[in-house]
Design a protein around this motif. Structure first.
Motif, PDB file in Angstrom:
ATOM      1  N   ARG B 294      32.562 -58.952 -27.010  1.00 16.93           N
ATOM      2  CA  ARG B 294      32.798 -58.631 -25.609  1.00 16.93           C
ATOM      3  C   ARG B 294      31.487 -58.637 -24.832  1.00 16.93           C
ATOM      4  NH1 ARG B 294      36.913 -53.660 -25.612  1.00 16.93           N
ATOM      5  NH2 ARG B 294      35.283 -52.915 -24.217  1.00 16.93           N
ATOM      6  N   PHE B 295      31.619 -58.630 -23.547  1.00 10.57           N
ATOM      7  CA  PHE B 295      30.437 -58.641 -22.698  1.00 10.57           C
ATOM      8  C   PHE B 295      29.587 -57.390 -22.959  1.00 10.57           C
ATOM      9  CE2 PHE B 295      28.405 -57.980 -18.443  1.00 10.57           C
ATOM     10  CZ  PHE B 295      27.633 -59.126 -18.464  1.00 10.57           C
ATOM     11  N   HIS B 310      25.807 -64.919 -26.601  1.00  8.22           N
ATOM     12  CA  HIS B 310      25.217 -66.110 -25.989  1.00  8.22           C
ATOM     13  C   HIS B 310      26.015 -66.527 -24.753  1.00  8.22           C
ATOM     14  CE1 HIS B 310      23.763 -70.293 -25.773  1.00  8.22           C
ATOM     15  NE2 HIS B 310      22.722 -69.843 -26.454  1.00  8.22           N
ATOM     16  N   PHE B 311      25.342 -67.115 -23.810  1.00  7.24           N
ATOM     17  CA  PHE B 311      25.999 -67.591 -22.592  1.00  7.24           C
ATOM     18  C   PHE B 311      27.178 -68.507 -22.936  1.00  7.24           C
ATOM     19  CE2 PHE B 311      26.364 -70.651 -19.058  1.00  7.24           C
ATOM     20  CZ  PHE B 311      26.488 -69.793 -17.991  1.00  7.24           C
ATOM     21  N   ARG B 314      30.079 -66.439 -24.118  1.00  2.65           N
ATOM     22  CA  ARG B 314      30.747 -65.718 -23.027  1.00  2.65           C
ATOM     23  C   ARG B 314      31.619 -66.672 -22.222  1.00  2.65           C
ATOM     24  NH1 ARG B 314      25.347 -63.824 -22.093  1.00  2.65           N
ATOM     25  NH2 ARG B 314      25.379 -64.506 -19.918  1.00  2.65           N
ATOM     26  N   ALA B 348      36.468 -57.959 -16.371  1.00  2.00           N
ATOM     27  CA  ALA B 348      35.150 -58.443 -15.937  1.00  2.00           C
ATOM     28  C   ALA B 348      34.137 -57.307 -15.997  1.00  2.00           C
ATOM     29  CB  ALA B 348      35.232 -59.004 -14.523  1.00  2.00           C
ATOM     30  N   LEU B 351      34.756 -56.711 -20.844  1.00  2.00           N
ATOM     31  CA  LEU B 351      35.145 -57.691 -21.854  1.00  2.00           C
ATOM     32  C   LEU B 351      34.502 -59.045 -21.583  1.00  2.00           C
ATOM     33  CD1 LEU B 351      38.977 -56.933 -21.889  1.00  2.00           C
ATOM     34  CD2 LEU B 351      37.285 -56.078 -23.459  1.00  2.00           C
ATOM     35  N   ASP B 353      32.067 -61.778 -18.998  1.00  2.00           N
ATOM     36  CA  ASP B 353      30.954 -61.907 -18.070  1.00  2.00           C
ATOM     37  C   ASP B 353      31.527 -61.998 -16.654  1.00  2.00           C
ATOM     38  OD1 ASP B 353      28.983 -62.996 -16.384  1.00  2.00           O
ATOM     39  OD2 ASP B 353      27.920 -63.851 -18.094  1.00  2.00           O
ATOM     40  N   PRO B 354      31.219 -61.018 -15.797  1.00  2.00           N
ATOM     41  CA  PRO B 354      31.865 -61.006 -14.476  1.00  2.00           C
ATOM     42  C   PRO B 354      31.554 -62.247 -13.648  1.00  2.00           C
ATOM     43  CG  PRO B 354      30.093 -59.370 -14.620  1.00  2.00           C
ATOM     44  CD  PRO B 354      30.280 -59.902 -15.991  1.00  2.00           C
TER      45      PRO B 354
END
Lengths: 638, 444
Positions: B294-295, B310-311, B314, B348, B351, B353-354
């Protein structure tokens, strides 16, 4: 159960019959099929009941083990049909067996649509087998099962208009909320009870119809019915709840009493941990009690607010994108990120076989990188395990085993070859050669042992020198691996190792090196003396002993080292040897030179005394005196 | 309707063709499936005495109408046909069981005889390519989609039998998908509505890959990076191969043991990808390992390192959730796209990445293309093009009239002055959006 009707025998008989059925259009004409049926007929008296799961058949909780492939194929076929139990309840005729198999030969959707295998058997008049199938709430397909109970069909027909169905229920109950709840909940179970075993489409339709109708009930009835479902752990009550989306549950939540809310929260916790976290939003909302009274409004407002943000001016979009772009990962970090994940894998993998598999992946990565001469990558892969280990301590033996796999001669040869390319120049920091060296260092004692073996086999002088150089660098921090190999049978190996130790200038006085001073081969003894040098307390005694060595080079080396020591003890030992009749003349000349190089007064006194001797007999004595005189003259400042 | 009938026909023809190689002619299983295929063939002929099925490239046509989903769903059968030199099948009333049997045997290569009785005729070519010229841009996408499925099937088989594989195939198809998606983002996102209950994981993986590519393009990730991301997205669930099939297809709530099995799939996937990855491809393993992280760094498996997910992970997690929610599963209903977006919004910052969620919503629109909306009139419209700034400006066509009648020819209409009462899933609306949009595009 009779011996012949052991579960294994029954399963094998079924497997054999299934194989024959699959191969021949008229299986009954085949003796193997008939024999199998006879055995099943015998077994029927015992009421044999077999259970089935993905691993195969079991009987009374014990797996039924058989090595017949036909039996395994039959078990798989049954499993495909979600059969969980199969019993031979009466003596089956060959036709009964064929009917059973005909059902299994169809695809699952077909048998499900017709009510399941058991239902098919009953329709065919087969009562000798009982087949229990796991039921599915949903499967692919749209066909309706024939011969449905009228009540079930009525509900399914009503499903096309959920509002009318709900209205009918309200009317039938008299409209009182409690009565509506009783009827709704009772009718739900009553309908499910009338379903034919295996009518998965029917079951799905019934659940859906009631869920859709639920939303047309009045609020008090909705809450009452919902509580009934929440109160129960029964599988179809849970299936009913599972159809609700998170936001639908969230809408109901604030209207429940505290006990109901607690039940819903429990349900949400379980559900959130599964099934894609579907009611997770509910949990999030429930954590904020203030929001409970206006959950829907809050959610709607939040959505509108967020969506509204998305429709702002273009420059804001650009700004927003810039924020996202700031988060872009650095491609140069990708490999390091992967290594972190690999270390993470080592940390979380608690299954022995899978951990070993990961180790094999690791060996492969390091080896492939070495073969590709990418020593930097190989080193990073290697250190991902060995540096600050993330794996549990009880996996150390697996790691050690894998390290030994990596440090094999083929891989080390690659590394050595790469290191050799540096030639005489010093490897620069960051160069492949330097990485190769660091890789060897990271491999530690395993690399040392393998390199020693390479050294032992190596015939080329330059390459031997290179290996010695490599070993010296690797062993500089930890010479123990070298010292441990000094007991090698091959004199040249031992000598090379001593050379390595001499170059590392560490741990020179270890017992293994001292022992090497008594090595049968003089070349080893000589090297051992050089390694040990003169710094330790036992040096004088050791070197004095070497004065008597059979080999001249050893003796001369010992004399030279004693002279270089320059201590009073060393000088006395030299003088004593000079006076000793057993000392060879050539050695005495060396001793004179050694004394001359000493700053010790007793050495100089001894030389002076020798140089001043007036009466000398014999050429050797004279040459010794002349040597002393010459040496003293050289000592005087010009 | 024809698409559905064709799918029935091809389903049974495919089964018959497979079973030809396994069973003798008189075997009940084979007899039954040939009968079904014959019935399905005749079902296609209820309104005409003759119908032609034509294969051009990777597309199937019934008469002059392209069958987009059937083309994809039966891509392998289609290629079997091409391999046997079959480029058209003409069914004439009434199709005989014997001819159907001959056709299935011919396609299975167990026989060299074409149908003997003349009720099925091969390669009459009643329609030429120019009659059917139809390349809508979906064709290439569909081909890439089908190839991606093939790659996943291959990788899955290899993993299942503990054989080695490499990422060459995945990289190859991903490059095509990236190219297609970047040039036709709307069409590709629409194609990602393709669902399959039989091969859920494979279709889901390709959908996630497409959505991830589109999202990456939206945020401006360089193309080379997108390709790396896409391999991870395509393979993010590959570890599920190691999860027992009965757990994956379990129709009810999972018990603790089953759930523990499911939770292992990220690490299984990461290990498999690492084993297969050549230097420079390892980042795909990161995505597989972290796609359930999760984020806020919770989730599974636990992250033992300090950096956030990692980006790429996400980004894939966002697309993964959206596609999973909008797919009907054995244990729950499908969510509508709009509700799936709400779930993303709710999560957001915790969980997901907003910023990526916002971008994702911006990408698919409040009502993504293909959304089915119920209006206050009782009619159902499908969104064929959306407007980022205002939902009421979306292009829509009426697919179901207020009286509930499904329209043969969708009618362009507007959302202006209309109230959207609900958003429907395709199952509930009885409409397949991707097929419909492709047909609309074909009709100009």
């Amino acid at each position: 159960m009779t011996a012949s009707a052991r579960p294994e025998a029954i399963v094998e008989a079924l497997g054999t019959a299934w194989t024959v059925f699959s191969l021949y259009p008229d299986p009954e004409s085949q003796p193997a099929f008939r024999r199998a049926v006879e055995l099943l007929q015998e077994a029927s008296g015992d009421g044999a009941h077999l259970d089935l799961d993905s691993s195969g058949f079991s009987f009374s909780g014990e797996p039924v083990v058989t090595d017949r492939e036909g039996a395994e194929r039959f078990a798989k076929r049954c499993y495909l049909h979600r059969v969980e139990g199969l019993a031979v309840v009466a003596a089956p005729s060959p036709r009964d067996v064929e009917r059973l198999f005909a059902g299994l030969a169809k695809d699952d959707a077909t048998t499900s649509a017709s009510g399941g295998i058991e239902a098919e058997l009953r329709r065919d008049g087969v009562v000798s087998f009982s087949v229990a199938q796991r039921s599915l709430l949903r499967v692919v397909g749209t066909e309706d099962a024939p011969d449905r109970d009228g009540k079930v069909q009525q509900v399914l027909d009503a499903g096309v208009d959920a509002a009318a169905f709900a209205e009918a229920l309200i009317e039938e109950s008299g409209g009182e909320p409690d009565a509506v709840v009783d009827l709704f909940y009772g009718r739900y179970h009553e309908t499910l009870d009338h379903l034919t075993e295996g009518d998965v489409f029917g079951r799905e339709g019934v659940v859906q119809t009631f869920v859709e109708a639920f939303f047309y009930l009045d609020e008090p009835a909705q809450l009452g019915a919902f509580r009934r479902f929440l109160d129960s752990d029964e599988v179809f009550d849970r299936a009913f709840l599972d159809q609700f989306a998170g936001h639908e549950l969230a809408k109901l939540a604030p209207r429940l009493d505290s006990q109901g809310l607690a039940l819903l929260l429990d349900y949400a916790r379980v559900a959130t941990d599964q099934a894609d976290g579907r009611p997770d939003e509910l949990l999030g909302i429930l954590k904020n009690p203030e929001a409970l009274h206006s959950v829907r409004e809050v959610a709607a407002a939040k959505v509108q607010e967020r969506l509204g943000e998305l429709t702002k001016a273009a420059e804001e979009s650009a700004k927003f994108l810039a924020i996202v772009q700031d988060k872009f990962p650095d491609p140069r970090r990708y490999f390091y990120d992967s290594l972190e994940v690999f270390r993470g894998l080592l940390a979380v993998e608690d299954r022995e076989d899978r951990f070993r598999r990961i180790m094999r992946v690791w060996v492969g990565k390091v080896s492939a990188s070495v073969r590709a001469s990418d020593f930097r990558r190989a080193e990073l892969w290697l250190r991902s395990v060995t540096a600050k280990p993330t794996y549990p301590p009880d996996r150390q033996s697996d790691v050690d085993y894998s390290l030994a796999q990596i440090a094999n001669p083929e891989i080390l040869n690659h590394i050595v070859a790469a290191a050799a390319e540096k030639g005489e120049r010093e490897a620069e920091k960051g160069s492949p050669e330097e990485s190769a060296l660091r890789l060897l260092q990271a491999l530690g004692p395993r690399a040392v042992n393998a390199l020693i073996d390479l050294l032992a086999e190596e015939e080329g002088r330059n390459r031997r020198r290179l290996l010695v150089g490599l070993l010296s660098r690797i062993a500089a921090e930890d010479p123990a691996a070298i010292v441990n190999r000094l007991s090698d049978d091959r004199w040249y190996v031992v000598r090379n190792l001593l050379t390595v130790l001499r170059e590392t200038s560490t741990a020179t006085a270890s017992q293994a090196v001292v022992t090497a001073t008594d090595h049968p081969d003089s070349r080893v003894r000589l090297e051992a003396l050089r390694v040990l040098g003169i710094s330790d307390s036992g040096a004088t005694k050791r070197l004095t002993k070497a004065f008597a060595d059979d080999d001249e080079k050893v003796r001369h080396a010992a004399i030279g080292m004693m002279g270089a020591a320059g201590t009073a003890d060393a000088s006395l030992a030299l003088v004593a040897a000079l006076d000793d009749r057993r000392t060879r003349h050539s050695d005495k000349l060396r001793i004179v030179l050694a004394l001359a190089s000493s700053e010790n007064s007793s050495a100089i006194d001894a030389l002076t005394s020798l140089a001043k001797k007036r009466f000398v007999l014999g050429g050797q004595t004279r040459s010794l005196r002349d040597a002393a005189q010459t040496a003293l003259r050289r000592r005087q400042p010009s | 309707m024809s698409d559905q009938h064709m799918r029935d026909f091809f389903n049974h023809l495919r089964s018959a063709s497979r079973q030809m190689a396994l069973y003798p002619e008189e075997h009940p299983a084979l007899v039954e499936v040939v009968n079904k295929a014959t019935d399905a063939a005749n079902g296609l002929l209820v309104d005409a005495s003759e119908k032609a099925i034509t294969i051009i490239g990777d597309s199937l046509y019934l008469e002059r109408t392209i069958l987009p989903h059937a083309s994809l769903e039966f891509n392998r059968l289609l290629r079997d046909m091409q391999a046997r030199g079959v480029d058209s099948i003409t069914l004439t009333s009434r199709v005989s069981r014997g001819d159907l049997h001959d056709l299935a045997a011919f396609l299975a290569a167990t026989s060299g005889d074409v149908p003997a009785e003349g009720t099925i005729r091969l390669n009459e070519r009643p329609y030429s390519r120019s009659d059917l010229e139809t390349d809508t841009g979906f064709t290439g996408l569909r081909r890439s989609y089908a190839r991606s499925l093939d790659v996943l099937r291959g990788v899955s088989l290899a993993l299942d039998s503990e054989e080695s594989f490499d990422l060459t195939g995945a990289t190859w198809v991903v490059e095509q998908l990236v190219e297609q998606t970047l040039s036709q983002p709307a069409a590709s996102v629409l194609l990602s509505t393709m669902k399959s209950h039989d091969e859920y994981t494979f279709y889901h993986s390709v959908n996630v890959c497409i959505l991830a590519i589109a999202l990456a393009r939206m945020v401006g990730l360089p193309e080379e990076e997108i390709k790396l991301l896409a391999v991870g997205a395509l393979l993010h669930d590959i570890g599920k191969v190691r999860v027992p099939i009965r757990t994956l297809q379990w129709p009810g709530r999972l018990d603790t043991e089953q759930w523990a099995e499911i939770k292992l799939h990220p690490q299984e996937g990461a290990a498999a990808i690492l084993a297969a990855a050549a230097p420079g491809q390892e980042i795909a393993a990161v995505v597989a390992f972290e796609h359930h992280a999760r984020f806020d760094r919770q989730g599974y498996p636990s992250m033992t390192y300090s950096r956030p997910a990692h980006f790429f992970s996400r980004l894939v997690s966002t697309a993964d959730t959206y596609d999973a929610l909008t797919t009907r599963r054995s244990y729950r209903r499908a969510e509508t796209p709009n509700r799936a977006l709400r779930v993303l919004l709710q999560g957001a910052g915790t969980l997901y990445d907003p910023d990526l969620v916002q971008t994702f919503i911006k990408m698919v629109g409040v009502y993504p293309v293909g959304s089915l909306l119920e209006l206050d009139t009782g009619g159902i419209v499908m969104v064929t093009g959306n407007h980022q700034d205002a939902a009421e400006l979306a292009d829509v066509v009426l697919v179901r009239a207020p009286d509930g009648i499904l329209l043969d020819e969708p009618e362009p209409t507007t959302l202006k002055d209309r109230i959207i009462v609900d958003q429907l899933t395709s199952d509930r609306a009885g409409v397949d959006p991707a097929s419909l949009i492709e047909r609309l595009e074909l009709d100009g």
